[in-house]
Design a protein around this motif. Structure first.
Motif: not given
Length: 210
Positions: A146-157
């Motif tokens: 769920l941390m990986y699925a968090h919308p901020l993760t895709s933005a950071h990546l």
């Protein structure tokens, strides 16, 4: 004193590949000794490890240093001496000068966010901020599903890939240490080593032609 024990980090050897592993606060840091050991089984490879405080929950520096090869394990406490004076070596600068390739393995959600935001509040992120853009840098995310699925993760990546130019590899799906099953585990450690082997055309120790 740190500046009196810098030779391992400063000395670049001709015809060698100099690998820095940045280990951060993910359970996957338990794999760091395995990555180091396998890299050292190749000829003309040197390794330095930079570990965040959280990463040291999962492996002991002496365990890595015992693998030989002049491996250093550097932490935030090594960054500045209490008796530092102008002209003394600065650890994150010396390490970035030393590196041929940087592996952020594993890259926690916290460190990923710091990288994307340009923070440099520890040795690992200071090194990354000071790194020459020409140095290949690979990021291996490792976090709860769920941390990986968090919308901020895709933005950071996206920032890490497109703005910083780092290569993101993984994560993979499996049963995680927390008990969840899903996407978020670090790429298999042998595959991480293989990336370096292929990029730098490494040869196993003893097989290198003289």
């Amino acid at each position: 004193m740190v500046h009196q024990h810098f030779e391992a980090a400063k000395a670049r050897l001709p015809d060698h590949t100099h690998v820095i592993i940045l280990a951060t606060g993910s359970v996957a840091s338990v794999k760091v000794p395995l990555i180091v050991k396998e890299l050292l089984s190749y000829a003309r490879v040197r390794v330095q490890v930079v570990a965040t405080k959280a990463a040291l929950t999962f492996f002991k520096p002496d365990e890595v240093r015992a693998l030989g090869g002049d491996v250093g394990v550097w932490t935030d406490e090594d960054e500045w001496d209490v008796d530092y004076k102008i002209g003394d070596p600065i650890l994150h600068i010396e390490l970035r000068r030393w590196a041929d390739v940087v592996l952020v393995a594993p890259c926690s959600a916290n460190t990923l966010a710091k990288m994307a935001g340009g923070l440099c509040d520890n040795l690992a992120t200071s090194l990354l901020r000071a790194l020459d853009p020409s140095i290949p840098t690979y990021v291996f995310p490792a976090m709860n599903t769920l941390m990986y699925a968090h919308p901020l993760t895709s933005a950071h990546l996206r920032v890490v890939r497109e703005t910083l130019g780092y290569e993101v590899v993984g994560p993979i799906g499996k049963a995680l240490a927390c008990g969840d099953i899903g996407l978020g585990a670090m790429t298999e450690w042998k595959d991480i080593v293989q990336i370096v082997v292929e990029r730098f055309k490494l040869v196993k120790e003893g097989l290198l032609s003289t």
